[in-house]
Structure formats: C-alpha cells, structure tokens
Design a protein around this motif. Structure first.
Motif, PDB file in Angstrom:
ATOM      1  N   LYS A 157      -4.960   3.616  -5.148  1.00 53.13           N
ATOM      2  CA  LYS A 157      -6.381   3.955  -4.941  1.00 53.13           C
ATOM      3  C   LYS A 157      -6.484   5.248  -4.122  1.00 53.13           C
ATOM      4  O   LYS A 157      -7.252   6.149  -4.454  1.00 53.13           O
ATOM      5  N   ARG A 158      -5.690   5.323  -3.040  1.00 51.45           N
ATOM      6  CA  ARG A 158      -5.724   6.531  -2.220  1.00 51.45           C
ATOM      7  C   ARG A 158      -5.341   7.754  -3.043  1.00 51.45           C
ATOM      8  O   ARG A 158      -5.893   8.842  -2.883  1.00 51.45           O
ATOM      9  N   GLY A 159      -4.408   7.541  -3.965  1.00 50.64           N
ATOM     10  CA  GLY A 159      -3.923   8.640  -4.802  1.00 50.64           C
ATOM     11  C   GLY A 159      -4.988   9.258  -5.688  1.00 50.64           C
ATOM     12  O   GLY A 159      -4.847  10.399  -6.142  1.00 50.64           O
ATOM     13  N   GLU A 160      -6.075   8.526  -5.922  1.00 50.19           N
ATOM     14  CA  GLU A 160      -7.153   9.089  -6.756  1.00 50.19           C
ATOM     15  C   GLU A 160      -7.793  10.297  -6.079  1.00 50.19           C
ATOM     16  O   GLU A 160      -8.342  11.174  -6.718  1.00 50.19           O
ATOM     17  N   THR A 161      -7.719  10.333  -4.737  1.00 59.74           N
ATOM     18  CA  THR A 161      -8.383  11.432  -4.015  1.00 59.74           C
ATOM     19  C   THR A 161      -7.486  12.152  -2.999  1.00 59.74           C
ATOM     20  O   THR A 161      -7.832  13.235  -2.535  1.00 59.74           O
ATOM     21  N   SER A 162      -6.332  11.587  -2.654  1.00 56.03           N
ATOM     22  CA  SER A 162      -5.569  12.139  -1.510  1.00 56.03           C
ATOM     23  C   SER A 162      -4.927  13.488  -1.802  1.00 56.03           C
ATOM     24  O   SER A 162      -4.698  14.283  -0.890  1.00 56.03           O
ATOM     25  N   GLY A 163      -4.574  13.714  -3.064  1.00 55.96           N
ATOM     26  CA  GLY A 163      -3.836  14.936  -3.386  1.00 55.96           C
ATOM     27  C   GLY A 163      -2.388  14.877  -2.932  1.00 55.96           C
ATOM     28  O   GLY A 163      -1.659  15.858  -3.064  1.00 55.96           O
ATOM     29  N   ARG A 164      -1.952  13.742  -2.410  1.00 53.72           N
ATOM     30  CA  ARG A 164      -0.551  13.625  -1.960  1.00 53.72           C
ATOM     31  C   ARG A 164       0.379  13.527  -3.164  1.00 53.72           C
ATOM     32  O   ARG A 164       0.139  12.741  -4.078  1.00 53.72           O
ATOM     33  N   ILE A 165       1.451  14.315  -3.127  1.00 53.25           N
ATOM     34  CA  ILE A 165       2.359  14.353  -4.280  1.00 53.25           C
ATOM     35  C   ILE A 165       3.202  13.086  -4.400  1.00 53.25           C
ATOM     36  O   ILE A 165       3.901  12.896  -5.384  1.00 53.25           O
ATOM     37  N   ASP A 166       3.090  12.196  -3.379  1.00 58.57           N
ATOM     38  CA  ASP A 166       3.868  10.961  -3.439  1.00 58.57           C
ATOM     39  C   ASP A 166       2.997   9.730  -3.675  1.00 58.57           C
ATOM     40  O   ASP A 166       3.492   8.613  -3.676  1.00 58.57           O
ATOM     41  N   ASP A 167       1.701   9.929  -3.879  1.00 63.16           N
ATOM     42  CA  ASP A 167       0.822   8.795  -4.176  1.00 63.16           C
ATOM     43  C   ASP A 167       0.722   8.580  -5.678  1.00 63.16           C
ATOM     44  O   ASP A 167      -0.375   8.607  -6.268  1.00 63.16           O
ATOM     45  N   ASN A 168       1.844   8.428  -6.339  1.00 63.47           N
ATOM     46  CA  ASN A 168       1.868   8.113  -7.767  1.00 63.47           C
ATOM     47  C   ASN A 168       2.891   6.997  -7.948  1.00 63.47           C
ATOM     48  O   ASN A 168       3.780   6.824  -7.112  1.00 63.47           O
ATOM     49  N   ILE A 169       2.770   6.266  -9.039  1.00 57.35           N
ATOM     50  CA  ILE A 169       3.548   5.026  -9.162  1.00 57.35           C
ATOM     51  C   ILE A 169       5.058   5.260  -9.093  1.00 57.35           C
ATOM     52  O   ILE A 169       5.782   4.480  -8.457  1.00 57.35           O
ATOM     53  N   GLU A 170       5.541   6.358  -9.670  1.00 56.02           N
ATOM     54  CA  GLU A 170       7.001   6.601  -9.652  1.00 56.02           C
ATOM     55  C   GLU A 170       7.481   6.781  -8.214  1.00 56.02           C
ATOM     56  O   GLU A 170       8.460   6.173  -7.777  1.00 56.02           O
ATOM     57  N   THR A 171       6.789   7.643  -7.480  1.00 61.40           N
ATOM     58  CA  THR A 171       7.230   7.894  -6.097  1.00 61.40           C
ATOM     59  C   THR A 171       6.964   6.683  -5.209  1.00 61.40           C
ATOM     60  O   THR A 171       7.767   6.377  -4.316  1.00 61.40           O
ATOM     61  N   ILE A 172       5.874   5.984  -5.468  1.00 60.33           N
ATOM     62  CA  ILE A 172       5.571   4.798  -4.642  1.00 60.33           C
ATOM     63  C   ILE A 172       6.720   3.789  -4.738  1.00 60.33           C
ATOM     64  O   ILE A 172       7.177   3.249  -3.725  1.00 60.33           O
ATOM     65  N   GLU A 173       7.223   3.569  -5.947  1.00 57.64           N
ATOM     66  CA  GLU A 173       8.340   2.619  -6.119  1.00 57.64           C
ATOM     67  C   GLU A 173       9.566   3.101  -5.337  1.00 57.64           C
ATOM     68  O   GLU A 173      10.276   2.320  -4.708  1.00 57.64           O
ATOM     69  N   LYS A 174       9.815   4.398  -5.373  1.00 56.80           N
ATOM     70  CA  LYS A 174      10.962   4.941  -4.624  1.00 56.80           C
ATOM     71  C   LYS A 174      10.755   4.767  -3.122  1.00 56.80           C
ATOM     72  O   LYS A 174      11.687   4.452  -2.369  1.00 56.80           O
ATOM     73  N   ARG A 175       9.525   4.985  -2.660  1.00 57.05           N
ATOM     74  CA  ARG A 175       9.238   4.842  -1.224  1.00 57.05           C
ATOM     75  C   ARG A 175       9.448   3.392  -0.768  1.00 57.05           C
ATOM     76  O   ARG A 175       9.956   3.142   0.323  1.00 57.05           O
ATOM     77  N   PHE A 176       9.040   2.442  -1.623  1.00 51.25           N
ATOM     78  CA  PHE A 176       9.263   1.033  -1.266  1.00 51.25           C
ATOM     79  C   PHE A 176      10.759   0.743  -1.131  1.00 51.25           C
ATOM     80  O   PHE A 176      11.188   0.048  -0.218  1.00 51.25           O
ATOM     81  N   LYS A 177      11.542   1.289  -2.056  1.00 50.15           N
ATOM     82  CA  LYS A 177      12.987   1.034  -2.037  1.00 50.15           C
ATOM     83  C   LYS A 177      13.599   1.609  -0.739  1.00 50.15           C
ATOM     84  O   LYS A 177      14.377   0.943  -0.050  1.00 50.15           O
ATOM     85  N   VAL A 178      13.205   2.831  -0.412  1.00 46.88           N
ATOM     86  CA  VAL A 178      13.715   3.460   0.814  1.00 46.88           C
ATOM     87  C   VAL A 178      13.273   2.646   2.035  1.00 46.88           C
ATOM     88  O   VAL A 178      14.049   2.421   2.968  1.00 46.88           O
ATOM     89  N   PHE A 179      12.026   2.213   2.018  1.00 49.97           N
ATOM     90  CA  PHE A 179      11.531   1.424   3.156  1.00 49.97           C
ATOM     91  C   PHE A 179      12.372   0.160   3.327  1.00 49.97           C
ATOM     92  O   PHE A 179      12.819  -0.153   4.439  1.00 49.97           O
ATOM     93  N   GLU A 180      12.574  -0.558   2.228  1.00 47.57           N
ATOM     94  CA  GLU A 180      13.307  -1.830   2.322  1.00 47.57           C
ATOM     95  C   GLU A 180      14.768  -1.610   2.743  1.00 47.57           C
ATOM     96  O   GLU A 180      15.298  -2.339   3.576  1.00 47.57           O
ATOM     97  N   GLU A 181      15.387  -0.598   2.153  1.00 41.76           N
ATOM     98  CA  GLU A 181      16.828  -0.418   2.390  1.00 41.76           C
ATOM     99  C   GLU A 181      17.123   0.316   3.705  1.00 41.76           C
ATOM    100  O   GLU A 181      18.104   0.045   4.370  1.00 41.76           O
TER     101      GLU A 181
END
Ligand SMILES: Nc1ncnc2c1ncn2[C@@H]1O[C@H](COP(=O)(O)OP(=O)(O)OP(=O)(O)O)[C@@H](O)[C@H]1O
Ligand SMILES: O=c1ccn([C@@H]2O[C@H](COP(=O)(O)O)[C@@H](O)[C@H]2O)c(=O)[nH]1
Ligand SMILES: [Mg+2]
Length: 221
Positions: A157-181
C-alpha cells in the motif's frame, strides 16, 4: 590524525527494530512528538545519501537498497555518527540499525557499535568515522513484532505513493528474507542481555503506541 569527540553526559540511545513495514518510522514520529528524541532512521539516511549527487556511495547504496541487502556497515555508521555529532540533543532513537549480528557485536575486530555511539574517532586521513572501542549499552531495544502478511500489505500500500525503489513485491520478499536471516539474530542477541521490549504491532498506530509510551515515561533521563 585522529580526534576523539565525546558525546554529552547522559546520552540515551534506544534502538527501534522490527521487520520491513512493522511501523518503526510511524512509532518513532509519535515518540519524537511526546518526548523530543532525535529520530535517526538508518534507511532514511541512506536514501538521503543516495540522492546526494556528490556522494561517492550513491550508486552502491542504490544497488543494495534495490536488492534489499544490508549496506556495508562503515557507510551507515558514518551517516548515523555524523548526525549524532551535529545534533544538539543527547537522546536518540536509532531506527533500523543494527541490522545484522556483526553490527551489534563488533566491527573490524573492535568491540563496537550499537553500544557505543558515545565516543567517536574521526580519522581524517581515511575520510571515515570510526567508533571508539569504549562501549556504552543502549538503554533498551523496542522490537516491533508484526505478522509478515500484515507487513507485506502495508508495504504494498505504501508503495503506491512512497516512490521507494524497494516497496515492490520482489524487493519486499528479499527484505523479509534478510530480516529473518540476518536481523532477527540481532534481536535475539539483545534479548539475551534482557534489553528487548517486544511490542506486538498489528493493531492501529495509536493502539501500538499505547504500549510503547509507558516505556519512555519510565526512562530515568
Ligand atoms: N499500526 C499500523 N497499522 C496500520 N498501518 C500502519 C501501522 N503502522 C504503520 N503503518 C503504515 O504502514 C506503512 C509502514 O510503516 P512505517 O513506514 O512506519 O514502517 P517501517 O517499519 O519504518 O518500514 P521500513 O522498514 O520499510 O522503513 C506506512 O504506510 C504506515 O503508515
Ligand atoms: O542499517 C541499515 C538500514 C537500512 N539499510 C538498507 O536500506 C533499506 C531500507 O531500510 P528501511 O529501514 O526499511 O528504511 C534496507 O532494506 C537496506 O537495504 C541498510 O543497509 N542498513
Ligand atoms: Mg522506516
């Protein structure tokens, strides 16, 4: 040549940690309003640096953020330390750092960081700010514990307006993996030191804050 800059007496450092989209920035804004802390979001500082046309690290930072990876520690520490030193304040919320175990424990073999931030060594020749090995514990860690699906929906939802290059599903999944590991072990590390306040945060921002506020009121400043 190096110079030691000592932070003011009574410096308070609180780390605000949690998964991507858990609400770290949102809760920090509320704390700042009520308690006057200086809020330093490592991610915000890196984005600012990335957009600085004079920065030699801009391209590297962009690549790491796009991939959801953790930017080399010395870059992030330099940005945080600089802001702390420039600040007139001595009470800090550090949002989104430390993000991996070696940032919490040590750097280049020197006992380090998160506990430090009290003393800084400015090595002018190398154009880098190194933290001194003297160690001061953070007061505590706020761990915003949030369901992954909830975080994902917030970020999309934030990605609809944030303009952040990491607020997209591909990067979000990677961020979750990094967070967990990589990042969850940091919380375990501080947990063993009994420094962690775990805050469930699937409720509304105001309801989450109701659980955080008493912890700040209880601080002996
Ligand atoms: N408790 C909450 N309930 C619903 N939405 C929330 C809540 N907290 C934050 N949000 C929303 O979720 C999004 C992510 O929040 P925020 O930016 O504070 O998270 P963050 O942990 O700083 O994320 P990041 O790690 O990506 O920087 C924002 O759009 C924010 O408005
Ligand atoms: O200490 C840090 C903090 C952040 N990063 C990078 O920035 C993005 C976004 O961070 P947010 O906290 O979500 O704003 C993160 O995925 C990392 O790529 C970092 O490397 N080190
Ligand atoms: Mg944030």
């Amino acid at each position: 040549m190096s110079e030691i800059v000592k932070a003011p007496e009574g410096t308070i450092v609180i780390f605000v940690l949690g998964g991507p989209g858990s609400g770290k920035g949102t809760q920090c804004n509320k704390i700042v309003k009520d308690f006057g802390f200086v809020h330093l979001s490592a991610g915000d500082l890196l984005r600012e640096e990335q957009q600085n046309p004079n920065s030699k690290d801009g391209d590297l930072i962009k690549t790491y953020i796009k991939e959801g990876k953790i930017v080399p520690t010395e870059i992030t520490v330099k940005l945080i330390s600089k802001k702390m030193q420039e600040s007139k304040s001595n009470i800090f919320l550090i949002d989104g750092f430390p993000r991996k175990l070696d940032q919490a424990e040590c750097i280049s073999g020197v006992t380090l960081v998160p506990m430090a931030f009290q003393h800084y060594r400015i090595t002018t020749g190398a154009d880098i700010w190194n933290l001194d090995s003297e160690v001061v514990e953070p007061h505590f860690i706020l761990f915003l514990d949030c369901d992954k699906e909830v975080m994902k929906q917030r970020l999309l939802k934030r990605g609809e307006t944030s303009g952040r290059i990491d607020d997209n599903i591909e990067t979000i999944e990677k961020r979750f993996k990094v967070f967990e590991e990589e990042s969850l072990p940091v919380i375990e590390y501080f947990g063993e030191k009994e420094k962690v306040h775990r805050i469930p945060c699937t409720e509304s921002p105001d309801e989450v804050y109701l659980k955080i506020r008493p912890l700040l009121e209880g601080l002996n400043k």
